[in-house]
Design a protein around this motif. Sequence first.
Motif, PDB file in Angstrom:
ATOM      1  N   GLU A  13     -12.873   3.151   5.411  1.00  0.00           N
ATOM      2  CA  GLU A  13     -11.576   3.780   5.642  1.00  0.00           C
ATOM      3  C   GLU A  13     -11.435   4.949   4.658  1.00  0.00           C
ATOM      4  OE1 GLU A  13      -7.592   4.945   5.399  1.00  0.00           O
ATOM      5  OE2 GLU A  13      -8.521   3.823   3.740  1.00  0.00           O
ATOM      6  N   PRO A  14     -11.007   6.144   5.116  1.00  0.00           N
ATOM      7  CA  PRO A  14     -11.071   7.333   4.265  1.00  0.00           C
ATOM      8  C   PRO A  14     -10.319   7.231   2.937  1.00  0.00           C
ATOM      9  CG  PRO A  14     -10.803   7.990   6.543  1.00  0.00           C
ATOM     10  CD  PRO A  14     -10.661   6.497   6.517  1.00  0.00           C
ATOM     11  N   VAL A  15      -9.092   6.708   2.928  1.00  0.00           N
ATOM     12  CA  VAL A  15      -8.354   6.614   1.663  1.00  0.00           C
ATOM     13  C   VAL A  15      -9.050   5.641   0.725  1.00  0.00           C
ATOM     14  CG1 VAL A  15      -6.152   6.011   0.591  1.00  0.00           C
ATOM     15  CG2 VAL A  15      -6.168   7.234   2.772  1.00  0.00           C
ATOM     16  N   ALA A  16      -9.492   4.515   1.257  1.00  0.00           N
ATOM     17  CA  ALA A  16     -10.209   3.537   0.426  1.00  0.00           C
ATOM     18  C   ALA A  16     -11.510   4.123  -0.103  1.00  0.00           C
ATOM     19  CB  ALA A  16     -10.482   2.270   1.235  1.00  0.00           C
ATOM     20  N   ARG A  17     -12.177   4.888   0.724  1.00  0.00           N
ATOM     21  CA  ARG A  17     -13.448   5.511   0.330  1.00  0.00           C
ATOM     22  C   ARG A  17     -13.223   6.507  -0.804  1.00  0.00           C
ATOM     23  NH1 ARG A  17     -18.110   5.665   3.399  1.00  0.00           N
ATOM     24  NH2 ARG A  17     -19.539   7.442   3.114  1.00  0.00           N
ATOM     25  N   LEU A  18     -12.170   7.304  -0.700  1.00  0.00           N
ATOM     26  CA  LEU A  18     -11.850   8.255  -1.757  1.00  0.00           C
ATOM     27  C   LEU A  18     -11.510   7.532  -3.052  1.00  0.00           C
ATOM     28  CD1 LEU A  18     -11.212  11.118  -2.792  1.00  0.00           C
ATOM     29  CD2 LEU A  18      -8.916  10.852  -1.826  1.00  0.00           C
TER      30      LEU A  18
END
Length: 277
Positions: free
Chosen positions: A147-152
């Motif tokens: 998931e993009p926010v989690a990845r960031l």
Amino acid sequence: MSHPEAVARRMYDLIEPIGLVPYFADESDEALLALGLRNPWDAYFAGRAAPFGPGVPAEVVHAVFYSFAPGEVAHHLPKVWDLTTPEAAIAARERGCVAGMRRILGELADGPGVASAGDLLLKAATSAPVEGRALYAALRALPVPQEPVARLWHAATLLREHRGDGHTVALLTEGVGGTEAHVLHALSVDMPAKEFGRLGHLPAAQLTAVIDGMRARGLVGADGWLTADGRATKERVEALTDRLAEAPYNALSPSELDRLVTDLEPISAALRTVFPS
């Protein structure tokens, strides 16, 4: 790709607000406390030490975290693992941090900059050698969120702990102990040591003994503030920390680094409106 040394300091300024999410977004503590932990410091140690697993003694975590006073870690570890598991703590911490970031970032959380920054930051964060960096290595062993926010957030946390492991090396090089590091920082920003958050709870005699030891080495003057040698020591610590934090960014080309800075700037600015720098 080799970049100028200033890259590490610039990236620190942009990444640190993301790295602070577990400590200043209520959602992180709430998710961890929901596991049955007793207080925010339980949440801190469970969330940050979880990548090591349940069998690592408090003394080892104390050595890796470096900056806690003797005995502080043992108040929480390994007791927290009677209440939850490292796997549950890792999942709860990530879940809470993502919720906190989404609340603060609003529509920005679903913008293309978050996904782009996450991919580039992860490329940097997974490129550096792990030797001598215990906490960074433990985090590298965890699965990468999709998931993009989690990845960031995950990538920023990797880089924050990579830098933190190097900062410990810099402090050791200058002979600055864990509690002394907080005194050095507080006095370097003209804050009385007893008013600094991680020092104010210490018994007065314990803090006085630490400051007296720094005074005997010429780091603190009779007036209670840093001497010229003390400020020079702080500057050397920060300079070496920056040098040791350069390696991840060598994986990025100049154009990738420029794009990463562009993507991170609005994210960092939004988070800085809520979190201290």
